[in-house]
Design an enzyme around this catalytic site. Structure first.
Site, short mmCIF file in Angstrom:
data_model
loop_
_atom_site.label_atom_id
_atom_site.label_comp_id
_atom_site.label_asym_id
_atom_site.label_seq_id
_atom_site.Cartn_x
_atom_site.Cartn_y
_atom_site.Cartn_z
CG ASP A 1 -49.77 2.81 -45.45
OD1 ASP A 1 -50.74 2.74 -44.67
OD2 ASP A 1 -48.66 3.27 -45.12
CD GLU B 1 -53.75 4.91 -45.22
OE1 GLU B 1 -53.82 4.29 -44.15
OE2 GLU B 1 -52.73 5.55 -45.57
CB CYS C 1 -51.80 -15.75 -36.72
SG CYS C 1 -51.47 -14.32 -37.78
CG ASP D 1 -44.93 1.86 -44.28
OD1 ASP D 1 -45.69 2.31 -43.42
OD2 ASP D 1 -43.75 2.23 -44.42
#
Length: 406
Positions: free
Chosen positions: A184, A268, A357, A364
């Protein structure tokens, strides 16, 4: 497999050699601009554009013309390579890979290329290279050159001259080491890996920003084109070259470390141009938070994400590994535990807390995990022949936040 690799060295020319290289670079720029002007004139007249062979015939006429007889002083091959670059620029434009070709300016990316290895002689022992109409040039041999010489490019950057020698050699395909990892990209963290590790940003421009600003202020007080103006401009060029070199060195070290320790890297597909677009707006519709957005844009461009991706691509191929690129949509908004997707999951730039949840983690790190899962899903679809899984939403890179939730 055949590996094409370039080795770049700094030249150590004398005054006469510098004068010749400037002349050759100027002639190559002149031929490119004249060819581009000719193509534009033919387009406005309704004629078809000339191909590379036809442009080379025009070049012969220019060299024999009484208006530009000085073109004969340069070797013919570098001038022909300028026309080949023009032809490639047109092909990229019509294939929608680049904008329309623009005229070259003096002092910006001055370079010329020798494509024929038969005219090039390399003497590594004495650290020199022979180029047509330049003779033997000495260079700083920072590392051993491997392979057979294919072509040579001479370029100028920051007041210094460099030679880039492209070689070809046969290498064995190595077995990749390590497992798979998702990455990321961000600003607060340059890269966060799915295994929990991260790389701190180098921020090369930020480190030299004060010195660059003072040098630019000094240039603005000088009379344009005076000797002091030229000295101040050269000082700015040196600082900018130092910024670029430091960033490039950091990216090479980071990409080399990752490529040598992983067999699969998922990254990405960030659209840096869109992410760093100005928020100024227009007179009728002025933008908001313009100053903050300009600072974020500076930080994004200072990271060098595209260069990092480009280096990862070929270095992973050299090590027998693979690079997979996935859309960045919702990677930081999807819970890795339950799969719930919501903008509210990301409480801040650094904190992720699932509203479904209750799972909490660094945003990140969550994004890196989801990037890796998206890469596995894409590979599974490609193997099975099914359609790629769709992605929705928009992901913005981190701007400035501390580690962990707070």
């Amino acid at each position: 497999m055949q590996r094409l690799q370039a080795f770049k060295y700094e030249l150590m020319p004398n005054g006469e050699e510098v004068r010749k290289m400037r002349q050759f670079a100027g002639m190559a720029r002149f031929v490119f601009n004249r060819g581009l002007a000719l193509q534009k004139a033919r387009y406005e007249a309704g004629d078809k554009k000339l191909g590379y062979a036809a442009l080379c015939k025009e070049l012969t006429g220019w060299r024999n013309s009484t208006e530009t007889p000085w073109l004969k002083d340069a070797p013919i091959h570098p001038l022909q390579q300028s026309l080949k670059d023009l032809e490639r620029a047109y092909a990229n434009f019509f294939a929608k890979r680049a904008d329309f070709p623009r005229f070259k300016k003096k002092g910006q990316r001055d370079s010329f290329r020798y494509p024929d290895p038969k005219q090039i002689r390399l003497d590594q022992g004495n650290r020199r290279i022979f180029l047509p109409k330049l003779g033997w040039l000495r260079f700083r041999k920072s590392r051993e050159l491997l392979g057979t010489v294919k072509n040579v490019t001479v370029s100028q950057s920051g007041g210094r001259w460099f030679v880039s020698i492209q070689t070809e050699r046969e290498v064995d395909v190595p077995m990749p080491k390590g497992g798979a990892v998702g990455i990321d990209m961000g600003v607060a963290r340059f890269a966060t890996l799915s295994d929990g590790s991260d790389l701190a940003p180098f921020n090369s421009f930020k480190r030299h920003q004060t010195a660059l600003r003072k040098a630019q202020q000094s240039l603005s007080r000088k009379t344009k084109f005076s000797q002091n103006w030229k000295k101040a401009k050269a000082r700015i060029q040196k600082i900018q070259a130092r910024i670029a070199n430091a960033r490039r060195d950091y990216l090479h070290k980071a990409s080399a470390t990752i490529s040598q320790n992983h067999a699969l890297v998922v990254l990405e597909d960030l659209q840096v141009g869109n992410m760093s677009r100005s928020a100024r707006g227009s007179v009728e519709q002025p933008g908001q938070n313009v100053r903050a957005k300009s600072g974020l844009n500076r930080s994004i461009l200072d990271q060098g994400w595209y260069g990092f991706r480009r280096q990862l691509d070929y270095k992973l191929a050299w090590s027998g590994a693979h690079l997979v690129v996935v859309p960045p949509h919702n990677t930081s908004r999807t819970c890795p535990e339950c799969g719930h997707v919501a903008a509210a999951n990301r409480r801040s730039q650094a904190c992720f807390a699932c509203v479904e949840c209750g799972f909490e983690a660094n945003a990140d790190h969550v994004g890196a995990i989801n990037v890796l899962r998206a890469g596995h899903a894409r590979l599974a679809c490609e193997v099975s022949g099914a359609a790629r899984p769709p992605a929705a939403g928009t992901h913005r890179s981190d701007s400035a936040a501390a580690d962990g939730c707070r």
